[in-house]
Design a protein around this motif. Structure first.
Motif, short mmCIF file in Angstrom:
data_model
loop_
_atom_site.label_atom_id
_atom_site.label_comp_id
_atom_site.label_asym_id
_atom_site.label_seq_id
_atom_site.Cartn_x
_atom_site.Cartn_y
_atom_site.Cartn_z
N PHE A 16 0.86 -1.41 -0.15
CA PHE A 16 -0.08 0.01 0.09
C PHE A 16 0.72 1.68 -0.11
CE2 PHE A 16 -2.01 3.47 1.68
CZ PHE A 16 -2.67 3.66 1.46
N GLY A 17 0.48 2.01 -0.74
CA GLY A 17 1.30 3.44 -0.95
C GLY A 17 0.24 5.02 -0.65
N ASP A 18 0.82 5.23 0.94
CA ASP A 18 0.40 5.55 1.38
C ASP A 18 0.87 7.50 0.93
OD1 ASP A 18 -1.47 7.80 3.59
OD2 ASP A 18 0.93 7.54 5.10
N THR A 19 0.08 8.43 0.72
CA THR A 19 0.07 9.78 0.56
C THR A 19 -0.87 10.12 1.23
OG1 THR A 19 -1.45 9.57 -1.85
CG2 THR A 19 0.25 8.65 -2.29
N LEU A 20 -1.49 9.97 1.98
CA LEU A 20 -2.45 11.42 2.80
C LEU A 20 -1.08 12.29 3.81
CD1 LEU A 20 -5.16 11.86 3.82
CD2 LEU A 20 -5.12 10.17 5.16
N ASP A 21 -1.15 13.78 4.14
CA ASP A 21 0.46 13.89 4.84
C ASP A 21 0.94 14.18 4.51
OD1 ASP A 21 -3.04 14.50 6.23
OD2 ASP A 21 -2.42 12.52 7.39
N SER A 22 1.88 13.88 3.26
CA SER A 22 2.62 13.59 3.19
C SER A 22 3.53 15.08 3.25
CB SER A 22 2.75 13.56 1.24
OG SER A 22 2.40 15.16 0.61
N TRP A 23 2.96 15.53 3.54
CA TRP A 23 3.76 16.87 3.61
C TRP A 23 4.47 16.52 5.92
CZ3 TRP A 23 6.90 20.61 2.05
CH2 TRP A 23 7.57 21.91 2.91
N THR A 24 3.48 15.65 6.32
CA THR A 24 3.44 15.94 7.93
C THR A 24 5.15 14.75 8.03
OG1 THR A 24 1.69 16.81 8.25
CG2 THR A 24 2.53 15.79 9.81
N ALA A 25 4.60 13.86 6.78
CA ALA A 25 5.70 13.17 7.14
C ALA A 25 6.92 13.26 6.91
CB ALA A 25 4.99 11.90 6.01
N ARG A 26 7.32 14.35 6.50
CA ARG A 26 8.61 14.81 5.97
C ARG A 26 9.14 14.76 7.47
NH1 ARG A 26 9.66 17.05 1.86
NH2 ARG A 26 9.08 16.68 -0.17
N THR A 27 8.75 15.09 8.31
CA THR A 27 8.62 15.56 9.46
C THR A 27 8.38 15.10 11.05
OG1 THR A 27 6.46 17.07 9.90
CG2 THR A 27 9.34 18.22 9.18
N ARG A 28 7.51 13.97 10.78
CA ARG A 28 7.19 13.35 11.59
C ARG A 28 7.23 11.77 11.57
NH1 ARG A 28 1.22 15.16 13.50
NH2 ARG A 28 2.60 17.05 13.31
N PRO A 29 7.34 10.96 12.21
CA PRO A 29 7.75 9.33 11.59
C PRO A 29 6.07 8.88 12.32
CG PRO A 29 8.22 10.08 14.05
CD PRO A 29 8.73 11.15 13.71
N PHE A 30 6.01 8.63 11.32
CA PHE A 30 4.00 7.68 11.50
C PHE A 30 4.33 5.95 11.30
CE2 PHE A 30 1.83 10.88 8.67
CZ PHE A 30 1.85 11.54 8.90
N PHE A 31 3.35 5.23 12.11
CA PHE A 31 3.30 4.40 12.59
C PHE A 31 3.09 2.98 11.86
CE2 PHE A 31 5.16 6.00 16.06
CZ PHE A 31 6.15 5.66 15.67
N TYR A 32 3.13 2.47 10.83
CA TYR A 32 1.91 1.50 10.55
C TYR A 32 1.77 0.19 10.63
CZ TYR A 32 2.43 5.28 7.46
OH TYR A 32 3.45 6.63 6.20
N LYS A 33 1.21 -0.93 10.65
CA LYS A 33 0.90 -1.96 11.11
C LYS A 33 -0.32 -2.55 9.86
CE LYS A 33 -2.88 -1.54 14.39
NZ LYS A 33 -3.14 -2.64 15.71
N THR A 34 -0.98 -4.35 9.34
CA THR A 34 -2.68 -4.27 8.98
C THR A 34 -2.89 -5.55 9.97
OG1 THR A 34 -0.85 -4.12 6.73
CG2 THR A 34 -2.82 -5.42 7.04
N ASP A 35 -3.68 -5.35 10.25
CA ASP A 35 -5.06 -5.80 10.93
C ASP A 35 -5.61 -6.90 9.79
OD1 ASP A 35 -4.22 -4.49 13.17
OD2 ASP A 35 -5.54 -3.32 12.72
N ALA A 36 -6.07 -7.88 10.68
CA ALA A 36 -7.03 -8.89 10.23
C ALA A 36 -8.11 -8.94 10.53
CB ALA A 36 -6.11 -10.42 10.19
N LEU A 37 -9.12 -9.05 10.50
CA LEU A 37 -10.77 -8.64 10.84
C LEU A 37 -11.74 -10.02 10.53
CD1 LEU A 37 -9.78 -6.35 10.39
CD2 LEU A 37 -11.32 -5.60 11.88
N ASN A 38 -11.84 -10.62 11.94
CA ASN A 38 -13.20 -11.54 11.54
C ASN A 38 -14.67 -11.03 10.87
OD1 ASN A 38 -14.03 -10.59 13.85
ND2 ASN A 38 -13.31 -12.42 14.87
N THR A 39 -15.76 -11.68 10.38
CA THR A 39 -17.05 -11.02 10.54
C THR A 39 -17.70 -10.81 11.99
OG1 THR A 39 -17.85 -13.62 11.26
CG2 THR A 39 -17.59 -12.70 9.07
N CYS A 40 -16.76 -10.53 13.45
CA CYS A 40 -17.61 -10.12 14.64
C CYS A 40 -16.40 -8.67 14.14
CB CYS A 40 -17.01 -10.72 14.82
SG CYS A 40 -18.53 -12.20 15.40
N ASN A 41 -15.87 -8.40 13.39
CA ASN A 41 -15.51 -6.92 13.37
C ASN A 41 -13.58 -6.94 14.04
OD1 ASN A 41 -14.59 -4.13 11.86
ND2 ASN A 41 -15.68 -3.71 13.56
#
Length: 524
Positions: A288-313
């Motif tokens: 996945f390519g994150d283009t959201l808040d690209s200016w903020t991303a220059r000066t502040r670290p972002f933390f990423y993860k991917t979640d798996a969800l069941n049918t109960c959310n």
């Protein structure tokens, strides 16, 4: 006694005998037996009925056997009192091998069989039969059952006992809980997905040594198989985008995934900044390519993860949390100081608990031709100083750029996750030497420096603008990236004398270097 009286007495005696014979015929119906209890063979599901002999009465017909009745809902007999078998008078139990109490509730009764008549039926008995509902969203099994039927309330012990196992082997069951006798519900919580659960109940009499076993109930906690593994493999930051690469076990049956972003590693502190960037439904997707808040991303670290969800959310599996690295580059004369945020290692996951971080810095220097990147020494620190004095006077640009690679490694040194920063640049302050005189009509060149032109000697390649003024402050020459050969407007050479120059060396960081001074024009 007259003949009339004799006839009267005879009639009376006949009537009395007639009533006596009729009464005697009515008392010959056998008494009913008393059912003690019904219990279930957990292994086979076959119920066994136990009863006691009917009360003796000399006026009743002799007992020649017992008739077994079962409630049936289909077949040739439908109803509560369908005769299924007969046993001898000295038999006081019966196992019904045609029934399976593990599959359904069964109701039985027993009658005494006389020579010509059967006894009336008494209280029927029914086994305890368990059913359930699996609540996958809350990881629980809600059991329900019918209470044992046939015993008086005050003769039943105060509690039923519940036993649980993950296999049908009877020696594997363990006692789980005692349940009040008038309660017919129980929730087994924190059950594990895709696992077998087996249950049975027991109830007993207070006044008799009778124990009844319920149906053996089986429930499989069927849910889509969770991913066995999920991981973020790399975070690659670009100028206006962060590329997240991850892997998901493709054997999973989960079909819903979300890419999440946090602004801190602490989820509680980041609860208001948490963003769901993408939702997808194919475990084969790994980018996945994150283009959201690209200016903020220059000066502040972002933390990423991917979640798996069941049918109960509900999140049933997640990757490691991985972050971008933000380099900060500062020039200090002929050295550049680089520092950066540390690489986050998600020690909340057992497989990452003993991992460690190492950093490699790539330097990019620029000249007229493309220069290959250079890797600075690897470190476990969060800063490094790069001495660029060796580039001085070699035709290199004042611009130096750096990129940080943070690598998470396991105890064997193998790469687990890579985070690569954006390229961050700085510019050195070049040294400048300006000639103090020029001879416009002299063509002599010394070590590449001509005497007939005023041109700056800059230790690093940079753009510049040069302006020349006469003694009255009038501009007589202006050029960019070219020197002054003594010419004035119209091509006429300047007169001998002293002139003033203004040199502006430009940098992309808008930190222009300005140098002013005098230059003397002389002729041979």
């Amino acid at each position: 006694m007259s003949s009339y009286n004799t006839i009267s007495y005879s009639i009376i005696i006949f009537v009395i005998l007639l009533f006596s014979l009729d009464s005697l015929a009515q008392t010959k119906k056998p008494n009913h037996p008393t059912i003690k209890y019904i219990t279930n063979d957990l292994s086979t599901g076959h119920p066994t009925i136990y009863w006691s002999k009917e009360q003796f009465d000399p006026l009743c017909e002799p007992t020649i056997g017992y008739i077994i009745y079962r409630k049936q809902t289909s077949g040739s007999c439908v109803g509560n009192n369908c005769s299924i078998d007969t046993v001898a008078a000295n038999v006081f139990s019966y196992t019904d091998i045609t029934a399976n109490c593990n599959l359904s509730k069964e109701t039985y009764n027993v009658a005494t069989l006389g020579t010509t008549q059967t006894s009336p039926l008494w209280t029927a008995h029914s086994n305890i039969f368990i059913t359930s509902k699996y609540d996958s969203c809350y990881s629980k099994i809600d059991l329900t059952w019918n209470l044992y039927e046939g015993w008086k309330n005050d003769s039943t012990y105060a509690y039923y006992y519940l036993y649980v196992s993950n296999t049908p082997a009877l020696n594997s069951f363990t006692f789980k809980d005692s349940i009040y006798k008038f309660t017919n519900q129980y929730s087994l919580k924190n059950v594990i997905e895709n696992r077998d659960y087996y249950f049975y109940l027991t109830a007993r009499r207070v006044d008799k040594p009778f124990t009844t076993y319920s149906s053996l109930y089986h429930r499989f906690t069927d849910m889509p198989i969770r991913p066995n593994s999920m991981s973020v493999d790399s975070i690659i930051a670009e100028d206006k985008k962060v590329n997240i690469y991850f892997q998901i076990d493709q054997a999973t049956e989960i079909k819903r995934f979300q890419v999440m972003r946090w602004e801190q590693s602490d989820s509680i502190k980041s609860i208001f900044s948490k963003k769901m960037l993408d939702e997808f439904y194919d475990p084969r997707i790994n980018y996945f390519g994150d283009t959201l808040d690209s200016w903020t991303a220059r000066t502040r670290p972002f933390f990423y993860k991917t979640d798996a969800l069941n049918t109960c959310n509900q999140v049933v599996k997640k990757t490691n949390l991985a972050n971008t690295i933000i380099p900060k580059v500062h020039n200090r004369g002929l050295s550049n100081h680089i520092e950066w945020e540390k690489l986050y290692i998600d020690t909340s996951l057992a497989e990452h608990k003993n991992n460690y971080a190492r950093y490699r810095i790539t330097r990019y220097a620029y000249a007229d031709i493309a220069m290959p990147p250079v890797y600075l020494p690897e470190t476990d620190q969060l800063e490094i100083t790069d001495d660029v004095k060796i580039f001085e006077g070699q035709g290199y640009s004042v611009k130096f750029c750096y990129q940080i690679e943070g690598s998470e490694r396991d105890l064997s040194g193998s790469l687990v996750m890579l985070s690569k920063s954006r390229i961050q640049c700085t510019e050195v302050v070049p040294g400048v030497v300006m000639p103090d005189a020029i001879i416009p009509n002299d063509t002599y060149v010394n070590n590449g420096n001509a005497r007939n032109i005023l041109i700056p000697i800059i230790t690093f390649k940079a753009d510049y603008s040069l302006s020349i003024y006469n003694r009255w402050g009038n501009l007589i020459f202006e050029g960019r990236n070219i020197g002054w050969n003594g010419s004035m407007a119209g091509g006429r050479l300047a007169n001998e004398g002293t002139y003033v120059y203004r040199l502006v060396i430009s940098t992309s960081g808008n930190k222009d270097l300005v140098k002013t001074g005098n230059v003397t024009v002389i002729y041979h």
